[in-house]
Enzyme design. Structure first.
Site, PDB file in Angstrom:
ATOM      1  N   ASP A  21      47.128  36.633 152.424  1.00 56.55           N
ATOM      2  CA  ASP A  21      47.028  35.468 153.293  1.00 56.55           C
ATOM      3  C   ASP A  21      47.211  35.557 154.659  1.00 56.55           C
ATOM      4  OD1 ASP A  21      47.654  34.573 150.643  1.00 56.55           O
ATOM      5  OD2 ASP A  21      48.786  32.924 151.237  1.00 56.55           O
ATOM      6  N   ASP A  36      57.989  27.257 152.358  1.00 59.13           N
ATOM      7  CA  ASP A  36      58.012  28.130 153.418  1.00 59.13           C
ATOM      8  C   ASP A  36      57.513  27.628 154.854  1.00 59.13           C
ATOM      9  OD1 ASP A  36      59.434  30.188 152.618  1.00 59.13           O
ATOM     10  OD2 ASP A  36      57.644  31.458 152.217  1.00 59.13           O
ATOM     11  N   SER A  61      51.640  35.955 143.240  1.00 58.54           N
ATOM     12  CA  SER A  61      52.064  36.298 144.649  1.00 58.54           C
ATOM     13  C   SER A  61      53.380  37.125 144.544  1.00 58.54           C
ATOM     14  CB  SER A  61      52.264  34.958 145.439  1.00 58.54           C
ATOM     15  OG  SER A  61      52.948  35.370 146.740  1.00 58.54           O
TER      16      SER A  61
END
Length: 400
Positions: free
Chosen positions: A14, A123, A175
């Site tokens: 990312d 997040d 992830s």
């Protein structure tokens, strides 16, 4: 348009794509900031990768000791567990990363900060609430809410097009987030709730089935709620947690598979490994049981879900959380002593407790002793406790 951006950078898929995208989109210098929280990366390789993607500079900050002492150890003292299970390794890391990111922005003369959190996750909230609390004048850039990419497959294609090396492949796209406190896994094959996590996924712990057949005993010493030594050896916060991770990991301690409620309203499955943290939570609680007054413990326990929720949601720097932190610290003044635990095939079993501040008095509770407590005193106590029950039932009989 921003003049300079500081990006919270990990070197993963990312943020590697985001770094390149920010440079193309905003046509300004981008500084890549890496927080070393104990995830054991090849930092030189990540630095070179960031520079090759166009970063003006790559800044790496060692935050391990601050992370463990100020964030992890506070969560241990608070007994904070989100929805009973999650020890919040990711949640605790984000306010520290964002705080240091702001510090770098000030140092480097940047007027914007960026993060790689997705538009569906927690997040983004944690980063941006910290930015709001500590540097409300900075511009915040959240690429996942701006660009047209739909998911990680689009990012993989973009990375391949621009020659960006990535650690994730289309065949294994879940992830991973790691730091000294935990490793989390989510997404990809884990989104099927009926699928058991593959054993080769775990990095910190062996499976309980493969753990040693012989239990291991360890002693943890606490001072005012903070762990300071393992087996008599005093260690810095980061080194102490690392030691417990190694010991707990080989005994299969600290695996969690849960579906949690994200702040944004979605349910999400997370797989977590927190071996050292699990040991500390259990040992600390055992010490509180002998050092905290009953009503203090009940008050603290009643506040724990709220404290955990605020950490999980990202309100670390809110005024109400700071007030609760002060309260928790005050409860820990007497929480000093040593706890012995037995580790065996994923279990953490209390095997001994001692404290100079212990409220447990054997002479008072022993069935063999009468000193200091007159059993006859219980008679009036029971009578008073039962008075309202008698009145209630007499009233029902009269009504009948």
């Amino acid at each position: 348009m921003p003049n300079k951006i500081v990006l919270a950078y990990s070197g993963g898929l990312d943020t590697s794509v985001i770094l390149k995208w920010l440079i193309e989109r905003y046509q300004c210098p981008v500084i890549a900031f890496c927080a070393d929280l104990g995830q054991e990366e090849d930092w030189e390789e990540i630095k070179q990768k960031g520079l090759s993607c166009g970063a003006e500079k790559v800044i790496i900050r060692d935050l391990k000791e601050e992370f463990v002492k100020e964030y992890v150890f506070f969560a241990i003292k608070a007994g904070a567990r989100y929805e009973d299970w999650y020890l919040m390794g990711t949640s605790l890391a984000r306010p520290l990363i964002a705080k240091e990111q702001i510090k770098i922005a000030f140092e480097e003369g940047a007027d914007a900060v960026a993060h790689g959190a997705t538009g569906k996750g927690n997040d983004q909230v944690r980063f941006e609430l910290t930015f709001s609390a500590l540097a409300p004048h900075l511009k915040v850039i959240a690429p996942w809410r701006e660009w047209d990419f739909k998911g990680r497959q689009d990012l993989i294609a973009y990375a391949q097009k621009h020659g960006i090396p990535i650690p994730v492949t289309p065949e294994k796209p879940y992830s991973i987030d790691a730091n000294l406190f935990h490793i989390s896994y989510e997404g990809g094959i884990l989104e099927d709730l009926w699928t058991e996590p593959p054993e080769d996924m775990f990095l910190m712990t062996v499976s309980p089935e493969k753990a040693p057949d012989k239990p291991e005993y360890i002693e943890i010493e606490f001072e005012r709620g903070e762990p300071i030594a393992v087996n008599g050896e005093k260690l810095s916060p980061a080194n102490l947690l690392k030691r417990l991770n190694e010991i707990g990991g080989r005994h299969g301690v600290g695996r969690i598979d849960m579906v949690e409620n994200r702040f944004v309203g979605l349910k999400s499955r997370g797989i977590y490994e927190t071996p050292g943290g699990t040991i500390l939570h259990i040992a600390h609680r055992a010490l509180e049981q002998i050092t905290l007054d009953r009503e203090v413990m009940r008050l603290k326990d009643s506040l724990m879900p709220k404290i955990a929720e605020m950490i999980y949601y990202g309100f670390w720097f809110s005024p109400e959380f700071q007030a609760l932190k002060t309260m928790v610290e005050q409860t820990q003044e007497r929480v000093s002593g040593t706890i012995r635990v037995k580790l065996y095939k994923g279990n953490v079993i209390i095997a001994g407790r001692k404290s100079p501040n212990s409220l447990y008095k054997k002479r008072l509770v022993s069935f063999e002793e009468k000193e200091g407590y007159n059993p006859k005193d219980a008679e009036g106590f029971i009578r008073l406790q039962g008075l309202r029950l008698k009145i209630y039932n007499l009233s029902k009989e009269e009504e009948a």
